[in-house]
Design an enzyme around this catalytic site. Structure first.
Site, PDB file in Angstrom:
ATOM      1  N   TYR A 181       0.818  -1.214   0.000  1.00 51.88           N
ATOM      2  CA  TYR A 181       0.000   0.000   0.000  1.00 51.88           C
ATOM      3  C   TYR A 181       0.853   1.265   0.000  1.00 51.88           C
ATOM      4  O   TYR A 181       0.490   2.276  -0.594  1.00 51.88           O
ATOM      5  CB  TYR A 181      -0.946   0.012   1.210  1.00 51.88           C
ATOM      6  CG  TYR A 181      -2.260  -0.707   0.960  1.00 51.88           C
ATOM      7  CD1 TYR A 181      -3.283  -0.082   0.252  1.00 51.88           C
ATOM      8  CD2 TYR A 181      -2.484  -1.988   1.442  1.00 51.88           C
ATOM      9  CE1 TYR A 181      -4.501  -0.727   0.030  1.00 51.88           C
ATOM     10  CE2 TYR A 181      -3.692  -2.644   1.224  1.00 51.88           C
ATOM     11  CZ  TYR A 181      -4.701  -2.009   0.517  1.00 51.88           C
ATOM     12  OH  TYR A 181      -5.896  -2.630   0.289  1.00 51.88           O
ATOM     13  N   ASP A 185       3.430 -34.654  12.482  1.00 50.86           N
ATOM     14  CA  ASP A 185       2.602 -35.754  12.002  1.00 50.86           C
ATOM     15  C   ASP A 185       3.444 -36.692  11.153  1.00 50.86           C
ATOM     16  O   ASP A 185       4.387 -36.266  10.487  1.00 50.86           O
ATOM     17  CB  ASP A 185       1.466 -35.225  11.106  1.00 50.86           C
ATOM     18  CG  ASP A 185       0.342 -34.574  11.893  1.00 50.86           C
ATOM     19  OD1 ASP A 185       0.262 -34.770  13.121  1.00 50.86           O
ATOM     20  OD2 ASP A 185      -0.468 -33.872  11.261  1.00 50.86           O
ATOM     21  N   GLU A 225       4.668 -29.486  15.594  1.00 52.32           N
ATOM     22  CA  GLU A 225       3.954 -28.995  14.408  1.00 52.32           C
ATOM     23  C   GLU A 225       2.682 -28.225  14.776  1.00 52.32           C
ATOM     24  O   GLU A 225       2.447 -27.144  14.259  1.00 52.32           O
ATOM     25  CB  GLU A 225       3.599 -30.173  13.484  1.00 52.32           C
ATOM     26  CG  GLU A 225       2.758 -29.754  12.273  1.00 52.32           C
ATOM     27  CD  GLU A 225       2.453 -30.900  11.320  1.00 52.32           C
ATOM     28  OE1 GLU A 225       3.043 -31.988  11.471  1.00 52.32           O
ATOM     29  OE2 GLU A 225       1.610 -30.713  10.422  1.00 52.32           O
TER      30      GLU A 225
END
Lengths: 372, 372
Positions: free
Chosen positions: B103, B253, B201
């Site tokens: 911006y 995982d 995680e």
């Protein structure tokens, strides 16, 4: 065996509610009846706008969930299974995440190939069913979700026994946990020097304002929820508003999503109407951005974004919310956005200067006390 | 005019690099040449695996970005525009978010209808170009992104002048900011009692382990990045590993995404190869989950998830990464996952007990020192 943890009054009450639920089912069985649970219905049709309290409430419709019904026996079993697991979590004072509850309660039913749950999408609604059935928040059942959002400001709190000075947490700040009930997060009125709460939609804008010590210059609690504030943040706003008497100001993008965030903070959400009584802050004020800010603060066209079809549809839906019907200024606001055909992000204020937001925009808006 | 902030040595160095870039362009113009900037190429083809340093590095290929070329004049202008804005941010010590930079630098070019940038998707790559061109991290250019992730543990840090005891931050913890460079986050070696870092995680698993005071029982820093750790978290791991000598263990995982997180923490990512030298921790160890855990810890079939086609494709890609080629144990691990046809989430460990992860799984795995 480890010693049993000391339970809070709420913990005992919640265990009592689960025991009552189970007790009813047991006595139905003992009387030779088809055991059932009456679960309040969580639909739009069963939610209503309570004008005098200014929140969305759940209606009184209930669904009978009974055992001797092939279509709903499984849900009956799941409800009791989740209730039983939650009772253990409360008794052991071991909160777990809702996905962990899914794994805890998922097993293959003996002698069959049928699992109690296949996906978390099955167990989450059962948690919500249990919440409304026994009138206990998920947080009271010792279930949490991902924590999201942060807070800093002139206030000392106690979180799980640790005393934390929220005015001395640097650029990172305190991450708002998912469970912020009275037995986890505590405060004394005298330890709060804040005069109001500023809820900012975006984490990056929060970081900027924190970096620029906006909360120090204006004696406020600076909070964000990284988008739509999660339950933890909303419950915290509710508690601070009611227990400490702090006004809540909402600072969001000027777009339908920003309006919707404001609506949820203020009145609660439609699909979780039952939590409104303990999360909604009807007195929350909308600080900005407003679609009138473009002219007022001389923002050029190139920092606006064109509304698309979805924006227009959503805006019209929000216009029609009963709780916004009589808010003339709000109606005017959305009409003006639709007419102008553009939306504005918080970052658009950067057009002028990196300190414009903290030094000009917010002070001006706060002086005016919010838009509606 | 507010007084100029005191700049750090790095700030001065970075301003010097920007000035050099600009100076080169100016002297090209003064000599009547077509002004240009040589930008290192950030592609897979220009990244290479440096075996001795064990990180992914950027190659030496560069692209000439010159002004008198209709196709790239705009990019040339954008590069200098972003550099100029960053110089101001450093000089004023006013970090802003990358969307705010978009911006700040977006405007309509005088006398035309052309904007300097149309979308943030245009300005973000220019930031990365600038990083590699002048060899300065985005964080040194005073640009931040959304902060994500948290940390607790037996350590006292200083964040922007505030002293924070990371062992007394309750259930919420300290939110890891996006910029964690030496001038923002400081520590003294004597203020760290941690013996290692555990990177988890998932935020919810982090919350569980924090709640269960795992970091206290095992004297470790407990960190999460809510999924793939963002740059702030990775840079923090890097600094703590190198400055405090803390080993890093990764707990993810058991699926391709978990392996990939491990790979990025260890070797860096391919598309941002240039940051590896200051973010990758090649000595990071994989703690779990392993596809062999299913048998070892007697996890039933109903807590496993079937691999789909994408999982298989991704696994094979990861198997082929040069930095994993010679890691026999890792190859065996992935082969075993593919053979078994299922993946495992961290939450699967909840099958046994809510404290199984903290009291049995992690201590066992830590004793073994990680898998590879």
């Amino acid at each position: 065996m480890p010693p049993r943890p000391k339970l809070s009054k709420t913990d005992h009450a919640t265990i009592g509610k689960i025991d009552d639920l189970a007790g009813t089912v047991v006595s139905q069985i003992e009387r030779g009846q088809d055991p059932f649970v009456n679960v309040p219905i969580r639909t739009l049709a069963n939610s209503r706008w309570n004008q005098s309290r200014a929140i969305i409430e759940m209606g009184s419709a209930k669904a009978k969930r009974n055992f001797f019904n092939v279509g709903i026996a499984k849900k009956f079993m799941q409800t009791l299974l989740v209730a039983s697991e939650c009772k253990e979590l409360i008794a052991d004072d071991e909160p777990i995440a809702i996905r962990m509850l899914y794994y805890r309660t998922k097993h293959t039913i003996e002698g069959t190939r049928e699992n109690t749950f296949e996906e978390q999408e099955e167990s989450d609604p059962i948690i919500e069913d249990l919440e409304v059935t026994i009138d206990a928040l998920r947080e009271e059942l010792k279930l949490f979700a991902e924590q999201r959002g942060g807070m800093v400001g002139p206030m000392i709190i106690e979180d799980s026994g640790d005393t934390i000075n929220l005015a001395a947490l640097g650029s990172g700040g305190w991450a708002v946990p998912s469970i912020v009930e009275e037995d986890v997060i505590k405060w004394k009125k005298k330890d709060c020097q804040a005069k109001f709460i500023l809820l900012v939609e975006k984490g990056t804008v929060w970081s900027l304002l924190n970096r620029q010590k906006f909360w120090d210059h204006h004696q406020c609690m600076l909070v964000h929820g990284n988008g739509m504030p999660p339950r933890g943040v909303r419950r915290l706003l509710y508690r601070m508003h009611h227990e400490l008497g702090l006004p809540v100001y909402v600072f969001v993008d000027n777009d339908p999503w920003g309006y919707y965030i404001y609506s949820v903070v203020r009145q609660g959400s439609i699909n979780l109407a039952y939590e409104s009584t303990r999360m909604a802050v009807p007195a929350a004020r909308y600080l900005g951005l407003s679609s009138f800010d473009r002219e007022r603060f001389k923002l050029p066209d190139n920092v606006t974004i064109k509304l698309d079809q979805t924006d227009e549809t959503r805006s019209k839906q929000i216009l029609a919310y009963p709780w916004f019907q009589k808010k003339k200024a709000f109606q005017k606001e959305i009409q003006h956005m639709l007419k102008s055909g553009v939306k504005l992000e918080l970052e658009a204020l950067m057009h002028h200067d990196v300190t414009f937001m903290a030094k000009k925009y917010l002070p001006d808006k706060l002086k005016e006390g919010g838009l509606w």
